[in-house]
Structure formats: structure tokens, C-alpha cells
Write an enzyme that holds these catalytic residues in place. Sequence first.
Site, mmCIF file in Angstrom:
data_model
loop_
_atom_site.group_PDB
_atom_site.id
_atom_site.type_symbol
_atom_site.label_atom_id
_atom_site.label_comp_id
_atom_site.label_asym_id
_atom_site.label_seq_id
_atom_site.Cartn_x
_atom_site.Cartn_y
_atom_site.Cartn_z
ATOM 1 N N GLY A 12 -16.996 78.200 24.812
ATOM 2 C CA GLY A 12 -16.819 79.648 24.789
ATOM 3 C C GLY A 12 -16.869 80.228 26.198
ATOM 4 C CG ASP A 13 -18.730 83.209 27.119
ATOM 5 O OD1 ASP A 13 -18.145 84.054 26.411
ATOM 6 O OD2 ASP A 13 -19.951 82.984 27.057
ATOM 7 C CD GLU A 14 -13.913 78.351 26.369
ATOM 8 O OE1 GLU A 14 -13.816 79.540 26.014
ATOM 9 O OE2 GLU A 14 -14.312 77.455 25.622
ATOM 10 N N GLY A 15 -12.804 82.346 29.685
ATOM 11 C CA GLY A 15 -11.902 83.294 30.348
ATOM 12 C C GLY A 15 -10.683 83.548 29.469
ATOM 13 C CE LYS A 16 -12.476 82.476 23.806
ATOM 14 N NZ LYS A 16 -13.691 82.080 24.557
ATOM 15 C CG ASN A 38 -19.387 85.665 17.171
ATOM 16 O OD1 ASN A 38 -18.358 86.298 17.016
ATOM 17 N ND2 ASN A 38 -19.539 84.434 16.706
ATOM 18 N N GLY A 40 -17.081 88.070 23.194
ATOM 19 C CA GLY A 40 -17.003 89.084 24.234
ATOM 20 C C GLY A 40 -15.924 88.643 25.198
ATOM 21 C CG HIS A 41 -12.516 87.646 24.097
ATOM 22 N ND1 HIS A 41 -11.549 87.363 23.179
ATOM 23 C CD2 HIS A 41 -13.512 86.750 23.881
ATOM 24 C CE1 HIS A 41 -11.947 86.345 22.423
ATOM 25 N NE2 HIS A 41 -13.146 85.968 22.824
ATOM 26 C CB THR A 42 -14.509 90.003 30.553
ATOM 27 O OG1 THR A 42 -15.731 89.642 29.940
ATOM 28 C CG2 THR A 42 -14.720 91.082 31.591
ATOM 29 C CD GLN A 223 -16.815 82.830 18.448
ATOM 30 O OE1 GLN A 223 -16.003 82.634 17.554
ATOM 31 N NE2 GLN A 223 -17.192 84.037 18.788
ATOM 32 N N GLY A 413 -9.438 84.580 40.006
ATOM 33 C CA GLY A 413 -10.215 85.820 40.034
ATOM 34 C C GLY A 413 -10.080 86.503 38.690
HETATM 35 P P1 GDP Z 1 -13.938 84.790 27.135
HETATM 36 O O1 GDP Z 1 -15.009 85.031 26.129
HETATM 37 O O2 GDP Z 1 -13.373 83.417 27.052
HETATM 38 O O3 GDP Z 1 -12.870 85.843 27.123
HETATM 39 O O4 GDP Z 1 -14.653 84.867 28.555
HETATM 40 P P2 GDP Z 1 -15.717 85.999 29.052
HETATM 41 O O5 GDP Z 1 -14.992 87.252 29.297
HETATM 42 O O6 GDP Z 1 -16.883 86.040 28.135
HETATM 43 O O7 GDP Z 1 -16.244 85.312 30.373
HETATM 44 C C1 GDP Z 1 -15.382 84.942 31.393
HETATM 45 C C2 GDP Z 1 -15.817 85.665 32.665
HETATM 46 O O8 GDP Z 1 -15.100 85.119 33.739
HETATM 47 C C3 GDP Z 1 -15.485 87.143 32.659
HETATM 48 O O9 GDP Z 1 -16.466 87.822 33.377
HETATM 49 C C4 GDP Z 1 -14.143 87.216 33.386
HETATM 50 O O10 GDP Z 1 -13.916 88.464 34.007
HETATM 51 C C5 GDP Z 1 -14.338 86.143 34.389
HETATM 52 N N1 GDP Z 1 -13.129 85.471 34.866
HETATM 53 C C6 GDP Z 1 -12.077 84.977 34.155
HETATM 54 N N2 GDP Z 1 -11.256 84.275 34.964
HETATM 55 C C7 GDP Z 1 -11.810 84.309 36.197
HETATM 56 C C8 GDP Z 1 -11.478 83.743 37.462
HETATM 57 O O11 GDP Z 1 -10.500 83.015 37.592
HETATM 58 N N3 GDP Z 1 -12.325 83.994 38.508
HETATM 59 C C9 GDP Z 1 -13.425 84.786 38.391
HETATM 60 N N4 GDP Z 1 -14.158 85.006 39.474
HETATM 61 N N5 GDP Z 1 -13.779 85.331 37.221
HETATM 62 C C10 GDP Z 1 -12.987 85.079 36.143
HETATM 63 P P1 IMO Z 2 -16.423 84.148 23.202
HETATM 64 O O1 IMO Z 2 -15.307 84.476 22.229
HETATM 65 C C1 IMO Z 2 -20.022 81.882 24.051
HETATM 66 C C2 IMO Z 2 -22.672 81.008 20.688
HETATM 67 C C3 IMO Z 2 -24.037 81.633 20.684
HETATM 68 C C4 IMO Z 2 -24.824 80.545 19.983
HETATM 69 C C5 IMO Z 2 -23.839 80.044 18.944
HETATM 70 C C6 IMO Z 2 -24.025 80.661 17.568
HETATM 71 O O2 IMO Z 2 -16.800 85.293 24.067
HETATM 72 O O3 IMO Z 2 -16.131 82.887 23.930
HETATM 73 P P2 IMO Z 2 -23.424 83.055 16.564
HETATM 74 O O4 IMO Z 2 -23.906 84.412 16.969
HETATM 75 O O5 IMO Z 2 -21.959 82.871 16.624
HETATM 76 O O6 IMO Z 2 -24.008 82.599 15.266
HETATM 77 O O7 IMO Z 2 -24.090 82.058 17.682
HETATM 78 O O8 IMO Z 2 -22.558 80.352 19.427
HETATM 79 N N1 IMO Z 2 -21.530 81.952 20.806
HETATM 80 C C7 IMO Z 2 -20.806 82.103 21.914
HETATM 81 N N2 IMO Z 2 -20.946 81.543 23.141
HETATM 82 N N3 IMO Z 2 -18.981 82.710 23.791
HETATM 83 C C8 IMO Z 2 -18.796 83.243 22.571
HETATM 84 O O9 IMO Z 2 -17.708 83.941 22.241
HETATM 85 C C9 IMO Z 2 -19.764 82.982 21.573
HETATM 86 N N4 IMO Z 2 -19.921 83.359 20.281
HETATM 87 C C10 IMO Z 2 -21.000 82.711 19.829
HETATM 88 O O10 IMO Z 2 -24.510 81.875 21.991
HETATM 89 O O11 IMO Z 2 -25.067 79.490 20.883
HETATM 90 MG MG MG Z 3 -16.998 85.656 26.062
#
Ligand code: GDP
Ligand code: IMO
Ligand code: MG
Length: 422
Positions: A12-16, A38, A40-42, A223, A413
Amino acid sequence: MANTILVGAQWGDEGKGKIIDVLTEQADFIVRTQGGNNAGHTVFLGKKKYVLHLVPSGILRPGKRCVIGNGVVIDPIGLVEEIDRLTTLGVKVNTNLLISETAHLVLPYHRELDEQREILKGKDKIGTTKRGIGPAYGDKAARTGLRMIDLINPRCFEEKLRFKIKENNEVLKAFGAKPLSFKKVHDAYRAAGDRLKPFVANTVILLNEAALTQANILFEGAQGTFLDIDHGTYPFVTSSNTTAGGACTGSGVPPNRMDRVVGVMKAYTTRVGEGPLPTENQAIADLLHGLGREFGATTGRPRRCGWFDAVATGHATMVNGIDELAVTNLDGLDTLATIKVCVAYRDGANRYDYVPNELEVLSRCQPVYEEFPGWNTPTHRARKWKELPPKARVYLKAIAELTGAKLTVVSVGPAREETISL
Ligand code: GDP
Ligand code: IMO
Ligand code: MG
């Protein structure tokens, strides 16, 4: 662009969100198919930051249609608040958003149960986001859930909710938690139902009609692969299928309409919540947190960090059928002299080139690393492959090759323009 499934290839949070925003330019429809708030896409537009939880990230581009599919679990009050927040930020949310009538609801007893179960588990907790996701999907599987179609039908909602509150108050009492007031929950959620009613539609028919007219549909995964209920590090997972198959079941668009799968991965690894993370490394966590990076977009928790794990991403390529890779956050490694990549796991005399299912084994596994020289140069100004430092190109080629898919996007970035398309 054709119909594209975008998935997270790690935890999760790969930067989707950022990559969805880039790919949305070519899309007509952007569809969420699983998970709930759950996620959070930034997305950054200029200096303005948007964090999307239930609304597809495509909402930020005018003229695109966004769908919250049947596989998503929706907290109606959370969704109303998100729509209001977006509107305040100047984003138009009207006929460009559609919500599936068969998506299940997250109700207050789900959130309360999520919290109580975590407390009871103590040190063995999952580290959930406490958004009620597990209990809501639990009700769906147990066939006792309420859906959007119930929420917008006052008589039906009242009857079903009355029973569920009665049932769950017994459970909450057993936990020693405060029971819920039917009237309070009913009135607040009915009001949210009235707000959401104009968005509710039969999205399965809509999306299949769109697929027939050659519209480009982008499925926005939430995720990541190792949080998948079947393929992740169970029980330290979320409660939905985060892998590519979830896009079909969660939207009603069949597999033979899908054209490609894009896997998003960071140039390193992060995880938020408990569970094994073989390449975890405190020095990298300190480096990234020191830069103000890697704090959860939904809960604000610091993310655990580690080296790139090619055993994991290779597995992700297999179970998702990843065709193309988008590597994000390359710039996070800009200051390192040496960069490690995990190419296998070792547990005593056993060497694994796949992710073992036994959690105890995976928790014991030590990474086998290959080392790469760092480039020690800022990369965030690069806009073309050739503008990246040669050592960064070597690193990217190596992680794509180990992962087993074609590298097509590199992100240097958070902003839309800080992107290199290959
Ligand atoms: P998601 O849940 O996969 O959409 O990812 P998140 O938004 O939770 O977390 C990814 C974080 O990395 C966010 O704060 C983005 O703004 C940031 N981000 C994405 N791509 C890049 C990148 O190439 N460089 C930097 N510095 N930040 C990035
Ligand atoms: P995005 O879409 C990262 C994690 C939680 C916990 C586990 C179970 O932003 O990538 P839950 O509330 O789903 O029952 O929690 O999954 N988790 C995430 N970790 N990015 C997410 O979403 C997540 N959604 C849930 O931290 O470990
Ligand atoms: Mg996220």
C-alpha cells in the site's frame, strides 16, 4: 489507453494516487472497486494537496466520470464529508460521480467493533486504520450487511438497521463498550443517504455499456498486493482483494474486457501497521522521516521503511499479471551511497525466491541483498529517461527486471509533472 487495472505491488501507499492522476488524462472513467476509506491517495496539483479516501482520484480532472464500484465498502458520513471537503477545495462533484447501489455500508458498529477487536488482541493487533473495514466486509460475507440500495430506501433502512443495532449492541456490551443509540445512528445515516441518493446508480450496467463503446476505463486499486485478503501476509492484511482480480468482481466488468495491468511500486518499501516486512531498515526510516516523508495519508502514522524487496514485487507480478511498472519515489534514494535490493530470503539453510505462506517462516526470513552504487544527485528535475543519472537508470532497470515487468513510468516527485514516461 484501453481498460487498465492499476494495483499496488507492495504493502500500500506506493503512490497509486499520483500515478492514477497522470494516467487519468487518457481515461474516460476512473473506478474504485475495493477497500473503503482506509485508503488515502495523495495527489498534488501545483502546491495544492488532495487526499482521496473513497472518491476516485480522477475527480480532480474535469470531464472525467468517476465510479465507486460494488466491491467498495462505503462509510456514508465519511463520503459526504469527503465530497464536501473536495467542494470546498474547488473540485466539482456532481454528475461526474456515481456510486454503486450494491456497495456495502460501513456503519458505526463496524468502526466500534474494529477498535474493540484490536484492543482485545493487544500486542497481536493488526494495526488497522480503525475505519470499520474488516467488520463491514465480515457482514457482507455473512450476508447480513446493508447496502447503498438499503440506505436510500427509508423503510427498508429503518427495518434492517434496527435489527443490526440490536444484534451489535449485544456484542458491544460483551466487549464492555458503550451500546449505540438506534435513533442517533438512524437519523444521521438517513440524512447522509438523502445527500448521496442523486449519485446512486446501477454502475455495473453503466460500466459494461461504456466498455462496449470503447471508452477507456481506469480501475484504481487501493491498498497493495501484500494486504490482499487471499494473497497478503494474512492475518496482517485488509479485508478485500486488492489484487487485479478484485477490479473485475468489484466493478462487474469481466476479465476479458481488461487490457493491461499496471503495478505501482516505490523504489524502496514501506508498510503501515503490523506484520512481517523482511527488508525493514531503521536507517532508511530515519532518513525518510527526517525529510518529512512516509507518514500515513489516512492515519498520520509513521510508515515502516526498508530496502526494495524484489521477491515481493516478483510475486506481485505473478498474482496480478502486471504488464507495466510505475516506480515512484525514486528521489527518496537520492542521497544514499549504496542501495540494497532484496533478491531472495534466507531462513537458516533454506533459501526462498518466493514469499513463503507460513507467517512464522516469513517473519524469520533474512533478506539476501544485491548492492547497487547510489547516484548521490537530485533526480526531481529529470523529465526524460536520459536526464536521470546513469546509476539511477541501472538501478531502475535492475528492479524492473527482477520484478519481471516492463518499466513504463518513473516518478521523481509528488507533482504531476515530476514524471518520466518511457
Ligand atoms: P497511495 O495510497 O498509493 O496513493 O500513496 P499515498 O498517497 O498514501 O502515499 C504516497 C506518498 O508519496 C504521497 O505523499 C505522495 O504525494 C508521495 N509521492 C508519490 N510519488 C512520489 C515521488 O515520486 N516522489 C516523492 N517525493 N513523493 C511521491
Ligand atoms: P492505500 O490505498 C497502506 C493497512 C493498515 C493495516 C491493514 C488492515 O492508501 O494504499 P484495515 O483498516 O484495512 O482493516 O487495516 O491494512 N492498510 C493500508 N496500508 N495503505 C492503505 O491504503 C491501507 N489500507 C489499509 O495499516 O495494516
Ligand atoms: Mg495511501
